[in-house]
Write a protein that holds these residues in place. Structure first.
Motif, PDB file in Angstrom:
ATOM      1  N   TRP A 106       6.772  -1.046   1.149  1.00 50.91           N
ATOM      2  CA  TRP A 106       7.854  -0.164   0.676  1.00 50.91           C
ATOM      3  C   TRP A 106       9.093  -0.331   1.547  1.00 50.91           C
ATOM      4  CZ3 TRP A 106       8.174   3.277  -3.451  1.00 50.91           C
ATOM      5  CH2 TRP A 106       9.272   4.140  -3.447  1.00 50.91           C
ATOM      6  N   GLN A 107       8.891  -0.331   2.847  1.00 56.22           N
ATOM      7  CA  GLN A 107      10.028  -0.428   3.760  1.00 56.22           C
ATOM      8  C   GLN A 107      10.747  -1.771   3.635  1.00 56.22           C
ATOM      9  OE1 GLN A 107       9.017   0.690   7.782  1.00 56.22           O
ATOM     10  NE2 GLN A 107       8.196   2.655   7.156  1.00 56.22           N
ATOM     11  N   HIS A 108      10.037  -2.783   3.154  1.00 53.26           N
ATOM     12  CA  HIS A 108      10.658  -4.091   2.953  1.00 53.26           C
ATOM     13  C   HIS A 108      11.135  -4.278   1.515  1.00 53.26           C
ATOM     14  CE1 HIS A 108      10.055  -5.782   6.894  1.00 53.26           C
ATOM     15  NE2 HIS A 108       8.801  -5.392   6.896  1.00 53.26           N
ATOM     16  N   GLY A 109      11.086  -3.213   0.720  1.00 56.72           N
ATOM     17  CA  GLY A 109      11.621  -3.276  -0.632  1.00 56.72           C
ATOM     18  C   GLY A 109      10.674  -3.826  -1.677  1.00 56.72           C
ATOM     19  N   ASP A 110       9.432  -4.100  -1.312  1.00 52.01           N
ATOM     20  CA  ASP A 110       8.463  -4.599  -2.289  1.00 52.01           C
ATOM     21  C   ASP A 110       7.721  -3.392  -2.872  1.00 52.01           C
ATOM     22  OD1 ASP A 110       6.760  -6.040  -3.840  1.00 52.01           O
ATOM     23  OD2 ASP A 110       6.052  -7.372  -2.260  1.00 52.01           O
ATOM     24  N   TYR A 111       8.436  -2.651  -3.738  1.00 49.81           N
ATOM     25  CA  TYR A 111       7.932  -1.368  -4.224  1.00 49.81           C
ATOM     26  C   TYR A 111       6.690  -1.518  -5.092  1.00 49.81           C
ATOM     27  CZ  TYR A 111      12.618  -0.104  -2.668  1.00 49.81           C
ATOM     28  OH  TYR A 111      13.745   0.068  -1.927  1.00 49.81           O
ATOM     29  N   ALA A 112       6.645  -2.562  -5.909  1.00 49.14           N
ATOM     30  CA  ALA A 112       5.483  -2.761  -6.765  1.00 49.14           C
ATOM     31  C   ALA A 112       4.225  -2.981  -5.926  1.00 49.14           C
ATOM     32  CB  ALA A 112       5.712  -3.943  -7.707  1.00 49.14           C
ATOM     33  N   ALA A 113       4.343  -3.755  -4.849  1.00 49.44           N
ATOM     34  CA  ALA A 113       3.188  -3.980  -3.965  1.00 49.44           C
ATOM     35  C   ALA A 113       2.763  -2.677  -3.300  1.00 49.44           C
ATOM     36  CB  ALA A 113       3.530  -5.033  -2.915  1.00 49.44           C
ATOM     37  N   ALA A 114       3.743  -1.861  -2.908  1.00 50.59           N
ATOM     38  CA  ALA A 114       3.427  -0.577  -2.280  1.00 50.59           C
ATOM     39  C   ALA A 114       2.651   0.316  -3.236  1.00 50.59           C
ATOM     40  CB  ALA A 114       4.712   0.110  -1.829  1.00 50.59           C
ATOM     41  N   VAL A 115       3.147   0.416  -4.467  1.00 50.87           N
ATOM     42  CA  VAL A 115       2.468   1.244  -5.462  1.00 50.87           C
ATOM     43  C   VAL A 115       1.060   0.724  -5.718  1.00 50.87           C
ATOM     44  CG1 VAL A 115       2.481   1.903  -7.908  1.00 50.87           C
ATOM     45  CG2 VAL A 115       4.574   2.092  -6.551  1.00 50.87           C
ATOM     46  N   GLY A 116       0.903  -0.602  -5.732  1.00 50.95           N
ATOM     47  CA  GLY A 116      -0.412  -1.195  -5.938  1.00 50.95           C
ATOM     48  C   GLY A 116      -1.399  -0.822  -4.842  1.00 50.95           C
ATOM     49  N   GLU A 117      -0.903  -0.657  -3.613  1.00 53.47           N
ATOM     50  CA  GLU A 117      -1.771  -0.230  -2.515  1.00 53.47           C
ATOM     51  C   GLU A 117      -2.101   1.253  -2.611  1.00 53.47           C
ATOM     52  OE1 GLU A 117      -3.174  -2.059  -0.150  1.00 53.47           O
ATOM     53  OE2 GLU A 117      -2.239  -3.932  -0.775  1.00 53.47           O
ATOM     54  N   TRP A 118      -1.104   2.060  -2.984  1.00 54.15           N
ATOM     55  CA  TRP A 118      -1.295   3.509  -2.966  1.00 54.15           C
ATOM     56  C   TRP A 118      -2.105   4.044  -4.143  1.00 54.15           C
ATOM     57  CZ3 TRP A 118       4.646   4.111  -2.070  1.00 54.15           C
ATOM     58  CH2 TRP A 118       4.938   3.839  -0.726  1.00 54.15           C
ATOM     59  N   ARG A 119      -1.976   3.406  -5.316  1.00 52.91           N
ATOM     60  CA  ARG A 119      -2.566   3.992  -6.514  1.00 52.91           C
ATOM     61  C   ARG A 119      -4.087   4.217  -6.393  1.00 52.91           C
ATOM     62  NH1 ARG A 119      -0.429   4.549 -11.343  1.00 52.91           N
ATOM     63  NH2 ARG A 119       1.156   2.937 -11.001  1.00 52.91           N
ATOM     64  N   PRO A 120      -4.873   3.192  -5.997  1.00 51.11           N
ATOM     65  CA  PRO A 120      -6.322   3.451  -5.906  1.00 51.11           C
ATOM     66  C   PRO A 120      -6.668   4.516  -4.876  1.00 51.11           C
ATOM     67  CG  PRO A 120      -5.774   1.283  -5.022  1.00 51.11           C
ATOM     68  CD  PRO A 120      -4.554   1.781  -5.707  1.00 51.11           C
ATOM     69  N   LEU A 121      -5.904   4.576  -3.793  1.00 49.95           N
ATOM     70  CA  LEU A 121      -6.146   5.615  -2.792  1.00 49.95           C
ATOM     71  C   LEU A 121      -5.808   6.994  -3.354  1.00 49.95           C
ATOM     72  CD1 LEU A 121      -4.618   3.828   0.323  1.00 49.95           C
ATOM     73  CD2 LEU A 121      -7.043   4.183  -0.134  1.00 49.95           C
ATOM     74  N   ALA A 122      -4.714   7.081  -4.116  1.00 49.29           N
ATOM     75  CA  ALA A 122      -4.332   8.354  -4.730  1.00 49.29           C
ATOM     76  C   ALA A 122      -5.393   8.820  -5.724  1.00 49.29           C
ATOM     77  CB  ALA A 122      -2.978   8.212  -5.421  1.00 49.29           C
ATOM     78  N   ILE A 123      -5.894   7.903  -6.515  1.00 43.94           N
ATOM     79  CA  ILE A 123      -6.939   8.244  -7.484  1.00 43.94           C
ATOM     80  C   ILE A 123      -8.197   8.726  -6.760  1.00 43.94           C
ATOM     81  CG2 ILE A 123      -8.498   7.264  -9.224  1.00 43.94           C
ATOM     82  CD1 ILE A 123      -6.166   5.427 -10.046  1.00 43.94           C
ATOM     83  N   ALA A 124      -8.464   8.128  -5.587  1.00 42.62           N
ATOM     84  CA  ALA A 124      -9.636   8.524  -4.807  1.00 42.62           C
ATOM     85  C   ALA A 124      -9.436   9.850  -4.084  1.00 42.62           C
ATOM     86  CB  ALA A 124      -9.992   7.432  -3.801  1.00 42.62           C
ATOM     87  N   GLY A 125      -8.188  10.397  -4.109  1.00 41.27           N
ATOM     88  CA  GLY A 125      -7.948  11.718  -3.540  1.00 41.27           C
ATOM     89  C   GLY A 125      -7.213  11.752  -2.228  1.00 41.27           C
ATOM     90  N   ASP A 126      -6.684  10.623  -1.754  1.00 48.31           N
ATOM     91  CA  ASP A 126      -5.946  10.618  -0.493  1.00 48.31           C
ATOM     92  C   ASP A 126      -4.609  11.340  -0.679  1.00 48.31           C
ATOM     93  OD1 ASP A 126      -3.802   9.385   1.394  1.00 48.31           O
ATOM     94  OD2 ASP A 126      -5.703   8.832   2.316  1.00 48.31           O
ATOM     95  N   PRO A 127      -4.346  12.443   0.067  1.00 44.20           N
ATOM     96  CA  PRO A 127      -3.127  13.222  -0.155  1.00 44.20           C
ATOM     97  C   PRO A 127      -1.843  12.480   0.184  1.00 44.20           C
ATOM     98  CG  PRO A 127      -4.297  14.027   1.781  1.00 44.20           C
ATOM     99  CD  PRO A 127      -5.197  13.041   1.111  1.00 44.20           C
ATOM    100  N   ASP A 128      -1.868  11.628   1.229  1.00 44.15           N
ATOM    101  CA  ASP A 128      -0.666  10.876   1.576  1.00 44.15           C
ATOM    102  C   ASP A 128      -0.327   9.868   0.484  1.00 44.15           C
ATOM    103  OD1 ASP A 128      -0.252  12.169   4.014  1.00 44.15           O
ATOM    104  OD2 ASP A 128      -1.611  10.826   5.059  1.00 44.15           O
ATOM    105  N   ALA A 129      -1.345   9.196  -0.050  1.00 40.79           N
ATOM    106  CA  ALA A 129      -1.112   8.249  -1.136  1.00 40.79           C
ATOM    107  C   ALA A 129      -0.615   8.976  -2.383  1.00 40.79           C
ATOM    108  CB  ALA A 129      -2.394   7.478  -1.446  1.00 40.79           C
ATOM    109  N   GLN A 130      -1.147  10.160  -2.649  1.00 48.49           N
ATOM    110  CA  GLN A 130      -0.680  10.950  -3.799  1.00 48.49           C
ATOM    111  C   GLN A 130       0.781  11.352  -3.624  1.00 48.49           C
ATOM    112  OE1 GLN A 130      -3.590  14.083  -3.702  1.00 48.49           O
ATOM    113  NE2 GLN A 130      -5.050  12.991  -5.008  1.00 48.49           N
ATOM    114  N   LEU A 131       1.148  11.762  -2.421  1.00 49.66           N
ATOM    115  CA  LEU A 131       2.537  12.113  -2.127  1.00 49.66           C
ATOM    116  C   LEU A 131       3.454  10.910  -2.340  1.00 49.66           C
ATOM    117  CD1 LEU A 131       4.832  13.845  -0.901  1.00 49.66           C
ATOM    118  CD2 LEU A 131       4.000  13.157   1.363  1.00 49.66           C
ATOM    119  N   HIS A 132       3.084   9.772  -1.795  1.00 44.30           N
ATOM    120  CA  HIS A 132       3.927   8.579  -1.904  1.00 44.30           C
ATOM    121  C   HIS A 132       4.020   8.093  -3.354  1.00 44.30           C
ATOM    122  CE1 HIS A 132       3.347   7.417   2.623  1.00 44.30           C
ATOM    123  NE2 HIS A 132       3.978   8.563   2.442  1.00 44.30           N
ATOM    124  N   LEU A 133       2.909   8.136  -4.070  1.00 44.46           N
ATOM    125  CA  LEU A 133       2.932   7.697  -5.466  1.00 44.46           C
ATOM    126  C   LEU A 133       3.792   8.632  -6.302  1.00 44.46           C
ATOM    127  CD1 LEU A 133       1.889   5.628  -7.496  1.00 44.46           C
ATOM    128  CD2 LEU A 133      -0.136   7.065  -7.833  1.00 44.46           C
TER     129      LEU A 133
END
Length: 323
Positions: free
Chosen positions: A29-56
């Protein structure tokens, strides 16, 4: 039976976001590769990680890496807020307000304003001034708007100009004292906070009490319309190391004298902030010494990193992973 057990075990492992990593997403995300960032966060958000849910949720709110979708943003921020984090609750209140659910969002806005969130202070100050969903309170409205303006919210500065036209001097003075109390509380200065919350601006004479002010019959104020407030920039974890698993590099130069490569890296690393997470590689190829940096997560990140290096007047080219 053995095949059934193996299949069940495989299903468990496939359902676990083992390859997803919050920190890797933050770096992307910090390097502007937003799609890659979302790809990392989405499975964590689905699994219930609150930080990933916030970022997503914030990614959907900002439209980075995904199309803007305020309904999905609200849903992910709600999930994060229900797990109790202050930043998630503040973001949830702001998007409720943005989505027109102002009465539902107001308690979150009040809590966020109390924690010093400038966007929430602007919204609460407007509500208190207009008497919208809450009783009018000119001193507190002025205090909230003063703090929001001091934090750099342009709409808050404009609103203060309007408030100065309609709020009596005594109530503005009380508002300034309250603003000092809020600031002092945030900075841990109890002495200043006690004086300010008692109704005195530092170095100022006593002000008129609130009930006496209310009988002064001020000029009817013109309602202030809440301006659109952009979401706060996504707060990702600080970058302290290069993205794990990256195989790309960037090349910064080629020299016949290897010592020049080290000298160039020393200068660039101190001048180009984007290079801070990365390490240097001195690659010898016959009589030539090449200076590279990495590892870099992807070609998109390498391109953006090179753009930052070129802005410092240094040539830079992405280097693909070795096959």
């Amino acid at each position: 039976m053995k095949y059934v057990q193996l299949f069940a075990l495989a299903a468990v492992f496939s359902a676990t976001p083992a390859l997803a990593d919050l920190k890797t997403g933050d770096i992307a995300w910090q390097h502007g590769d937003y799609a890659a960032a979302v790809g990392e966060w989405r499975p964590l958000a689905i699994a219930g990680d609150p930080d990933a849910q916030l970022h997503l949720g914030q990614a959907y709110q900002l439209g980075r890496g995904v199309p803007i979708d305020l309904k999905l943003a609200e849903d992910w921020l709600r999930r994060a807020a229900m797990q109790g984090g202050d930043e998630a609750k503040d973001s949830y209140g702001l998007i409720l307000f943005q989505n027109g659910k102002r009465a539902e969002g107001l308690p979150y806005i009040e809590d966020a304003a109390g924690r010093g969130n400038a966007r929430a202070q602007y919204i609460l100050g407007t509500a208190l001034y207009n008497g919208d969903m809450t009783a009018k309170d000119f001193p507190r409205a002025y205090a909230m708007m003063t703090r929001a303006a001091a934090a750099g919210i342009p709409a808050a500065r404009n609103a203060l100009v309007e408030m100065d036209r309609y709020i009596p001097f005594e109530q503005r003075n009380r508002g300034k004292a309250l603003a000092q109390a809020f600031e002092a509380h945030a900075n841990g200065s109890t002495a200043v906070a006690d004086r300010a919350s008692a109704g005195r601006a530092v170095g100022a004479p006593p002000v008129v009490e609130v009930d006496a002010i209310q009988s002064a019959k001020p000029k009817p104020p013109k309602p202030i319309k809440v301006a659109a407030v952009k979401p706060a920039p996504l707060k990702a974890a600080p970058v302290v190391a290069a993205a794990p698993g990256g195989k790309w590099r960037i090349q910064l130069g080629a020299f016949s004298d290897g010592s020049k490569a080290n000298a160039l890296w020393s200068g660039l690393h101190s001048r180009v902030a984007a290079l801070a997470p990365y390490q240097s590689y001195v690659v010898k190829a016959g009589p030539v010494t090449r200076l590279q940096a990495g590892p870099v997560l992807s070609r998109a990140v390498a391109d953006k990193l090179c753009a930052a290096v070129r802005a410092a007047k240094q040539p830079c080219v992405p280097v693909a992973p070795a096959s």
